[in-house]
Design a protein around this motif. Structure first.
Motif, PDB file in Angstrom:
ATOM      1  N   UNK A   1      11.230  45.008  46.598  1.00 29.74           N
ATOM      2  CA  UNK A   1      11.213  43.715  45.904  1.00 29.74           C
ATOM      3  C   UNK A   1       9.898  43.565  45.135  1.00 29.74           C
TER       4      UNK A   1
ATOM      5  N   UNK B   1      17.242  45.379  30.749  1.00 29.58           N
ATOM      6  CA  UNK B   1      18.530  45.130  31.383  1.00 29.58           C
ATOM      7  C   UNK B   1      18.892  46.157  32.449  1.00 29.58           C
TER       8      UNK B   1
ATOM      9  N   UNK C   1      21.204  41.687  48.484  1.00 27.14           N
ATOM     10  CA  UNK C   1      21.747  40.418  48.010  1.00 27.14           C
ATOM     11  C   UNK C   1      22.932  39.980  48.843  1.00 27.14           C
ATOM     12  N   UNK C   2      23.400  40.861  49.730  1.00 22.83           N
ATOM     13  CA  UNK C   2      24.452  40.550  50.714  1.00 22.83           C
ATOM     14  C   UNK C   2      25.680  39.915  50.102  1.00 22.83           C
ATOM     15  N   UNK C   3      26.231  40.513  49.092  1.00 19.50           N
ATOM     16  CA  UNK C   3      27.475  40.008  48.532  1.00 19.50           C
ATOM     17  C   UNK C   3      28.622  40.751  49.204  1.00 19.50           C
TER      18      UNK C   3
ATOM     19  N   UNK D   1      23.243  48.760  43.695  1.00 20.09           N
ATOM     20  CA  UNK D   1      23.302  50.064  44.352  1.00 20.09           C
ATOM     21  C   UNK D   1      22.009  50.879  44.230  1.00 20.09           C
ATOM     22  N   UNK D   2      21.380  50.971  43.040  1.00 19.19           N
ATOM     23  CA  UNK D   2      20.178  51.811  42.945  1.00 19.19           C
ATOM     24  C   UNK D   2      19.083  51.417  43.943  1.00 19.19           C
TER      25      UNK D   2
ATOM     26  N   UNK E   1      19.098  46.909  36.364  1.00 20.56           N
ATOM     27  CA  UNK E   1      19.122  46.229  37.652  1.00 20.56           C
ATOM     28  C   UNK E   1      18.871  47.255  38.751  1.00 20.56           C
TER      29      UNK E   1
ATOM     30  N   UNK F   1      11.423  43.667  41.839  1.00 26.13           N
ATOM     31  CA  UNK F   1      11.855  42.280  41.697  1.00 26.13           C
ATOM     32  C   UNK F   1      11.387  41.714  40.362  1.00 26.13           C
ATOM     33  N   UNK F   2      12.013  40.628  39.932  1.00 24.93           N
ATOM     34  CA  UNK F   2      11.688  40.041  38.632  1.00 24.93           C
ATOM     35  C   UNK F   2      10.200  39.721  38.512  1.00 24.93           C
ATOM     36  N   UNK F   3       9.605  39.238  39.638  1.00 31.45           N
ATOM     37  CA  UNK F   3       8.183  38.922  39.594  1.00 31.45           C
ATOM     38  C   UNK F   3       7.352  40.118  40.068  1.00 31.45           C
TER      39      UNK F   3
ATOM     40  N   UNK G   1      17.003  46.324  42.202  1.00 29.28           N
ATOM     41  CA  UNK G   1      17.289  45.690  43.489  1.00 29.28           C
ATOM     42  C   UNK G   1      18.462  44.729  43.339  1.00 29.28           C
ATOM     43  N   UNK G   2      19.042  44.380  44.479  1.00 30.71           N
ATOM     44  CA  UNK G   2      20.284  43.607  44.558  1.00 30.71           C
ATOM     45  C   UNK G   2      21.419  44.357  43.864  1.00 30.71           C
TER      46      UNK G   2
END
Lengths: 351, 297
Positions: B129, B146, B233-235, B153-154, B148, B133-135, B150-151
């Motif tokens: 993260x 663009x 992200x636990x989806x 598969x990679x 992705x 992560x974004x921050x 974290x949150x």
């Protein structure tokens, strides 16, 4: 016998050489599978807080039908749940939520601060962007062996109270504010008296779970504690899951109106091209059909007809609100749960 | 070794005295050990399967056929399919370097390989993260392009690879050191090229240790919870792995489905155990040498 386990050198090499591309193929196919799914139908990710799983499982079915009828395309609806604060954090760090449906507006405000959500998010949907409300009630074991009727029964010696950690759990913050409102009333507005009350309250808490749902499971599945302080909907759900004759709900004389708000995540929906479906997903929560699903899942509906239909499961409790009694979350959050705040003052490990 | 065995046996047969004075203590200790094992290892296993099958075999199978669970199986396999080969590749390279060459930083590299063992998996996830992560450190660049991590598969693959990093390397390094360079040197004198030596001499020498390492690495990769839970992200039905799906289902009051999913992981553990025992039995000599070496370091 040893030979049975001995691979020939050639076969071992073939095996090793074969495994690598196979694995790479597997990985790529996995990525491809997810990408293909996204291209076919609009995909929506709802990032929510702990006890909403049953509600959104039912609502997603309803909305998928509605959207399919309206557009002819069946959307793919994904859902993630966890502690409200942790979920907000994940969205801030890049979890690609299209909509957030969290426990309190403070957590959505935290996301809005980073610019992912417009500052005026709460005024974009009716009723402060809160399509359902809930409150905090008590869940006790069948027959109410400790005779718990109101908040002052929770501070009596020998009563074990289960409530989650307000530092991590949105639900727990509602619990603390509800207890505080009662304590203030009991002490005629005397802050020190209320602090003593809250101190005695937390002295009776044997374990602070990280999330509201964890607390519910501690109470119902692990059998710890005499009374669970928690979401009204989760209390109903526990009774439904456990079957009759195991738990009872006790409504205190005073509680708090919990308003779990919803919002689209502006930057993410713009990026995903899901603005239209995400907005509709939230607006449809206010429809009579959705309000009925909300009532059936033990949240208090805003719609009059649905509220009347499910009135029997929601006792009339005097409810304080965060806005009127605590000056809103932006004031209550640091005052109660910030470093050195009221929670830190009353909850010390020594007691 | 074969020469020594009869002598030891003769000694044991002729000196049975020590056994007699404490038959009770011996019995008590064995009972306690057995009870402890039954209570802490066997009982949970039985509970998992009995809860999973509590509503009958039909319900059990339909719980496993749920799209969310199928997706979790798929995610778990996809992650392991990338993480395990990556660590095999790294493990072979690392063991080759460390056993064959002396270089500065060699000891440091050995220590570094062990790092994931001493870091809590949750911290390993949070590292991702902080990086992606974004921050985080690379966050702004990644979101501009663009990408992705974290949150998705990679990130889950990266987290799992990090956590399972030492398994293959830790098996191979002592084995390679133990076996020495004699065969390789012989191969050189017979005119083999570097690549030929690697494929035909060094790799076959390591194969049992390698299989053993792959087995452990795979078991951990598929069962990993902490690191993956931070970056997934636990989806449910999308980024949940098997172990995360167990939590998701349990939290949604789908207790039987949660245990059915958990039984898959339990079966994975049992298969791993059986394979591990078979490997250990078939190659006890090599593995003993390996363990002696490990104990010495």
């Amino acid at each position: 016998m040893r030979n049975a386990f001995t691979l020939s050198r050639r076969r071992a090499l073939t095996l090793a050489a074969g495994a690598a591309p196979l694995a790479a193929f597997g990985g790529l196919a996995g990525l491809g599978g997810i990408a293909a799914q996204a291209a076919d139908a609009p995909t929506l990710l709802n990032v929510s807080y702990d006890p909403t799983a049953a509600l959104y499982a039912a609502y997603d079915k309803l909305f998928a039908d509605y959207w399919t009828k309206k557009t002819g395309v069946t959307p793919v609806l994904h859902y993630s749940h966890g502690g409200s604060g942790a979920q907000a954090r994940a969205v801030i760090e890049g979890l690609q939520a299209d909509v957030v449906t969290l426990a309190l507006s403070y957590d959505i405000d935290a996301i809005a601060k980073t610019g992912l959500i417009a500052k005026n998010w709460q005024s974009r949907l009716p009723l402060n962007s809160t399509p359902y409300t809930s409150t905090i009630v008590f869940l006790v074991r069948a027959g109410n062996p400790k005779g718990i009727k109101d908040w002052d029964d929770l501070v009596k010696p020998g009563v074990q109270v289960i409530t989650p950690n307000p530092k991590t759990s949105g639900g727990a913050r509602w619990n603390v504010l509800a207890a505080w409102a009662y304590a203030l009333k009991l002490n005629n507005g005397n802050v020190d008296g209320a602090k003593t009350f809250l101190k005695a309250f937390f002295a009776n808490v044997p374990v602070l779970d990280a999330g509201a749902h964890g607390s519910t499971l501690t109470f119902t599945q692990r059998g710890i504690g005499d009374v669970l302080v928690g979401w009204e909907n989760d209390a109903h759900l526990s009774i439904k899951e456990a079957g009759p004759g195991k738990f009872e709900i006790v409504a205190p004389s005073l509680s708090i109106l919990a308003e779990p708000p919803v919002s689209i995540v502006d930057k993410n929906v713009a990026k995903h091209g899901t603005t239209e479906i995400a907005t509709e997903y939230l607006k449809y929560l206010y429809s009579p059909e959705a309000q009925d699903v909300i009532g059936a899942n033990f949240y208090r509906p805003r719609n009059k007809a649905a509220a009347a239909k499910y009135a029997s499961q929601f006792p009339n409790i005097e409810l304080v609100t965060v806005e009127k009694n605590f000056g809103g979350w932006s004031k209550a959050q640091p005052e109660f749960f910030g470093d050195g705040g009221i929670f830190d003052q009353v909850y010390s490990k020594g007691t | 070794m074969a020469v020594n065995t009869p002598a030891i046996e003769t000694y044991l047969v002729n000196t049975p005295v020590r056994e007699k004075p404490f038959p009770f203590a011996k019995l008590a200790l064995i009972t306690v050990a057995m009870l402890f094992m039954a209570l802490f290892l066997l009982l949970p296993l039985i509970v998992v399967f009995s809860e999973a099958l509590s509503a009958g075999l039909g319900e059990y199978l339909s719980a496993l056929a749920d799209p969310g669970v199928l997706s979790a199986i798929w995610m778990t396999v996809a992650i392991a399919a990338v993480a395990v080969p990556a660590n095999v590749l790294f493990g072979i390279i690392a063991s080759w370097c460390i056993a064959r060459f002396k270089f500065t930083g060699r000891e440091f590299l050995i220590t570094l390989i062990d790092l994931p063992f001493s870091i809590s998996p949750v911290v390993a996830g949070l590292l991702q993260v902080l990086l992606f992560g974004t921050t985080g450190l690379f966050g702004p660049w990644l979101s501009d392009h663009n990408i992705q991590i974290i949150f998705a598969l990679p990130g889950m693959i990266l987290a799992t690879t990090f956590v399972t990093f030492p398994f293959v390397a830790r098996e191979l390094i002592p084995l390679a050191q133990e076996q020495g360079n004699d065969e390789e040197e012989a191969a050189v004198t017979l005119g083999a090229s570097g690549l030929q030596i690697f494929w035909r001499v060094s790799l076959p020498k390591l194969r049992w240790g390698l299989l053993y390492g792959v087995l452990l690495c795979n078991a951990r990769a598929m069962g990993e919870f902490g690191a993956v839970s931070v970056v997934s992200g636990k989806v449910f039905g999308y980024t949940d792995t098997l172990s995360l799906a167990v939590e998701s289902l349990y939290d949604s009051y789908e207790i039987q489905a949660a245990f059915a999913t958990a039984s898959l992981l339990a079966m994975l553990a049992l298969v791993t155990l059986v394979l591990k025992a078979a490997l250990e039995w078939a190659h006890r000599d090599e593995l003993h040498a390996l363990k002696r070496k490990k104990a010495a370091t």
